[in-house]
Write a protein that holds these residues in place. Structure first.
Motif, PDB file in Angstrom:
ATOM      1  N   THR A  79      43.973  48.599  46.282  1.00 26.39           N
ATOM      2  CA  THR A  79      43.545  47.558  45.727  1.00 26.39           C
ATOM      3  C   THR A  79      44.245  47.368  44.430  1.00 26.39           C
ATOM      4  N   ALA A  80      43.937  48.370  43.642  1.00 21.71           N
ATOM      5  CA  ALA A  80      44.051  48.454  42.120  1.00 21.71           C
ATOM      6  C   ALA A  80      45.851  48.075  41.947  1.00 21.71           C
ATOM      7  N   ARG A  81      46.520  48.939  42.973  1.00 19.41           N
ATOM      8  CA  ARG A  81      48.122  49.026  42.550  1.00 19.41           C
ATOM      9  C   ARG A  81      48.784  47.703  43.246  1.00 19.41           C
ATOM     10  N   LEU A  82      48.250  46.902  44.086  1.00 21.05           N
ATOM     11  CA  LEU A  82      48.516  45.879  44.896  1.00 21.05           C
ATOM     12  C   LEU A  82      48.446  44.683  43.887  1.00 21.05           C
ATOM     13  N   THR A  83      46.924  44.780  43.198  1.00 17.91           N
ATOM     14  CA  THR A  83      46.769  43.919  42.043  1.00 17.91           C
ATOM     15  C   THR A  83      47.568  43.805  40.927  1.00 17.91           C
ATOM     16  N   GLY A  84      47.908  45.177  40.540  1.00 17.81           N
ATOM     17  CA  GLY A  84      48.642  45.231  39.469  1.00 17.81           C
ATOM     18  C   GLY A  84      50.180  44.791  39.752  1.00 17.81           C
ATOM     19  N   VAL A  85      50.623  44.914  40.812  1.00 17.90           N
ATOM     20  CA  VAL A  85      52.155  44.535  41.108  1.00 17.90           C
ATOM     21  C   VAL A  85      51.998  42.945  41.104  1.00 17.90           C
ATOM     22  N   LEU A  86      51.197  42.318  41.629  1.00 19.16           N
ATOM     23  CA  LEU A  86      50.897  41.070  41.693  1.00 19.16           C
ATOM     24  C   LEU A  86      50.547  40.366  40.253  1.00 19.16           C
ATOM     25  N   GLU A  87      49.884  41.112  39.482  1.00 13.79           N
ATOM     26  CA  GLU A  87      49.399  40.694  38.301  1.00 13.79           C
ATOM     27  C   GLU A  87      50.481  40.436  37.241  1.00 13.79           C
ATOM     28  N   ALA A  88      51.686  41.258  37.537  1.00 13.04           N
ATOM     29  CA  ALA A  88      52.896  41.308  36.784  1.00 13.04           C
ATOM     30  C   ALA A  88      53.589  39.880  36.851  1.00 13.04           C
ATOM     31  N   LYS A  89      53.601  39.417  38.308  1.00 14.44           N
ATOM     32  CA  LYS A  89      54.355  38.397  38.703  1.00 14.44           C
ATOM     33  C   LYS A  89      53.593  36.986  38.294  1.00 14.44           C
ATOM     34  N   LEU A  90      52.076  36.865  38.452  1.00 11.54           N
ATOM     35  CA  LEU A  90      51.382  35.981  37.963  1.00 11.54           C
ATOM     36  C   LEU A  90      51.458  35.966  36.307  1.00 11.54           C
ATOM     37  N   GLY A  91      51.320  36.986  35.885  1.00 10.54           N
ATOM     38  CA  GLY A  91      51.449  36.861  34.445  1.00 10.54           C
ATOM     39  C   GLY A  91      52.444  36.390  33.670  1.00 10.54           C
ATOM     40  N   MET A  92      53.671  36.442  34.406  1.00  5.24           N
ATOM     41  CA  MET A  92      55.086  36.187  34.029  1.00  5.24           C
ATOM     42  C   MET A  92      54.670  34.401  33.912  1.00  5.24           C
ATOM     43  N   LEU A  93      54.266  33.874  34.866  1.00  6.73           N
ATOM     44  CA  LEU A  93      54.207  32.493  34.993  1.00  6.73           C
ATOM     45  C   LEU A  93      53.292  31.753  34.207  1.00  6.73           C
ATOM     46  N   ALA A  94      52.053  32.658  33.985  1.00  3.47           N
ATOM     47  CA  ALA A  94      51.102  32.014  33.392  1.00  3.47           C
ATOM     48  C   ALA A  94      51.449  32.057  31.855  1.00  3.47           C
ATOM     49  N   GLY A 174      41.445  38.044  46.091  1.00  5.53           N
ATOM     50  CA  GLY A 174      42.120  38.000  47.305  1.00  5.53           C
ATOM     51  C   GLY A 174      42.603  39.078  47.732  1.00  5.53           C
ATOM     52  N   VAL A 175      43.180  40.079  46.773  1.00  3.54           N
ATOM     53  CA  VAL A 175      43.737  41.264  47.170  1.00  3.54           C
ATOM     54  C   VAL A 175      42.612  42.282  47.792  1.00  3.54           C
ATOM     55  N   GLU A 176      41.484  42.339  47.085  1.00  2.00           N
ATOM     56  CA  GLU A 176      40.204  42.867  47.648  1.00  2.00           C
ATOM     57  C   GLU A 176      40.116  42.652  49.203  1.00  2.00           C
ATOM     58  N   LEU A 177      40.011  41.299  49.428  1.00  2.00           N
ATOM     59  CA  LEU A 177      39.801  40.816  50.951  1.00  2.00           C
ATOM     60  C   LEU A 177      40.856  41.311  51.760  1.00  2.00           C
ATOM     61  N   PHE A 178      42.277  41.160  51.293  1.00  2.00           N
ATOM     62  CA  PHE A 178      43.266  41.654  51.994  1.00  2.00           C
ATOM     63  C   PHE A 178      43.115  43.327  52.359  1.00  2.00           C
ATOM     64  N   ALA A 179      43.035  44.068  51.093  1.00  2.00           N
ATOM     65  CA  ALA A 179      42.674  45.253  51.505  1.00  2.00           C
ATOM     66  C   ALA A 179      41.476  45.723  52.476  1.00  2.00           C
ATOM     67  N   ALA A 180      40.524  45.081  52.333  1.00  2.00           N
ATOM     68  CA  ALA A 180      39.264  45.074  53.113  1.00  2.00           C
ATOM     69  C   ALA A 180      39.470  44.885  54.697  1.00  2.00           C
ATOM     70  N   GLY A 181      40.268  43.856  54.899  1.00  2.00           N
ATOM     71  CA  GLY A 181      40.893  43.471  56.063  1.00  2.00           C
ATOM     72  C   GLY A 181      41.851  44.681  56.643  1.00  2.00           C
ATOM     73  N   LEU A 182      42.560  45.224  55.792  1.00  2.00           N
ATOM     74  CA  LEU A 182      43.272  46.260  56.477  1.00  2.00           C
ATOM     75  C   LEU A 182      42.501  47.561  56.746  1.00  2.00           C
ATOM     76  N   ASP A 183      41.453  47.720  56.316  1.00  2.00           N
ATOM     77  CA  ASP A 183      40.212  48.573  56.594  1.00  2.00           C
ATOM     78  C   ASP A 183      39.761  48.637  57.901  1.00  2.00           C
ATOM     79  N   ARG A 184      39.680  47.175  58.438  1.00  2.00           N
ATOM     80  CA  ARG A 184      39.188  46.888  59.416  1.00  2.00           C
ATOM     81  C   ARG A 184      40.123  46.548  60.754  1.00  2.00           C
ATOM     82  N   SER A 185      41.398  46.642  60.248  1.00  2.00           N
ATOM     83  CA  SER A 185      42.323  46.207  61.333  1.00  2.00           C
ATOM     84  C   SER A 185      42.428  47.411  62.430  1.00  2.00           C
ATOM     85  N   PRO A 186      42.892  46.912  63.785  1.00  2.00           N
ATOM     86  CA  PRO A 186      42.759  48.134  64.953  1.00  2.00           C
ATOM     87  C   PRO A 186      43.711  49.067  64.418  1.00  2.00           C
TER      88      PRO A 186
END
Length: 193
Positions: A79-94, A174-186
């Motif tokens: 979660t932390a690493r995915l969030t960091g990657v996407l924050e770099a993208k979002l931060g540029m536009l912000a 959102g990334v927390e939810l995606f990661a939690a979904g991965l933990d519950r995936s088959p």
């Protein structure tokens, strides 16, 4: 001053002018004046305003990608690493939005038209980076699909950057939810009690 230093100075000046006046209203004279150089010297380094804009977009994307790569390699869980990657993208536009609320929409829509190639390369690199982070943590997950979903989610957050705190907060959740979904995936590893 070296050619590289002059180009950086020109791109800094172009950014200042584009965020102040918008891309359409900015002239090469504006950029030259902001850079503290004559138009003939400016034209030795950039062909025209569109060239300056494309180079500026490439620099912004390169900076964002460098930040994303650093976040991908940083310590922490999925979660932390995915969030960091996407924050770099979002931060540029912000940053563009914060620097130019009056012209942000123009700046962000113009770069799609004038800089399709570097944007496509950036998106591909982000997809690969996100997928590599997922694969390292969850080898059985469909990393390519999750990377595409995360990028689509982030693009949705980019649609409204008028509240500077909301997109980053929503991204983390959102990334927390995606990661939690991965933990519950088959395909997720089963935890033993």
């Amino acid at each position: 001053m070296s050619d590289d230093e002059r180009i950086e100075r020109i791109l800094d000046a172009a950014y200042a002018c584009f965020t102040r006046h918008g891309v359409r209203r900015t002239t090469m004279e504006d950029i030259a004046r902001e850079a503290g150089m004559s138009r003939p010297v400016l034209y030795q380094h950039v062909r025209n305003k569109e060239d300056a804009f494309r180079r500026l977009v490439a620099r912004l994307l390169d900076t964002s990608l460098a930040g994303a790569r650093a976040a991908a390699g940083a310590p922490g869980g999925l979660t932390a690493r995915l969030t960091g990657v996407l924050e770099a993208k979002l931060g540029m536009l912000a940053k563009v939005w914060a620097d130019s609320p009056a012209h942000a929409v123009e700046l962000l829509s113009v770069d799609a038209r004038l800089s399709a190639e570097p944007i496509a390369a950036y998106d591909a690199a982000m997809r690969e980076l996100l997928a590599s982070v997922v694969t390292a943590e969850r080898p059985d997950a469909d990393a390519a699909e999750l990377a595409e979903l995360l990028l689509a989610f982030t693009r949705g957050l980019e649609a409204d950057l008028s509240d500077p705190d909301a997109p980053a907060r929503r991204l983390r959740r959102g990334v927390e939810l995606f990661a939690a979904g991965l933990d519950r995936s088959p395909t997720a590893p089963k935890e033993h009690s």
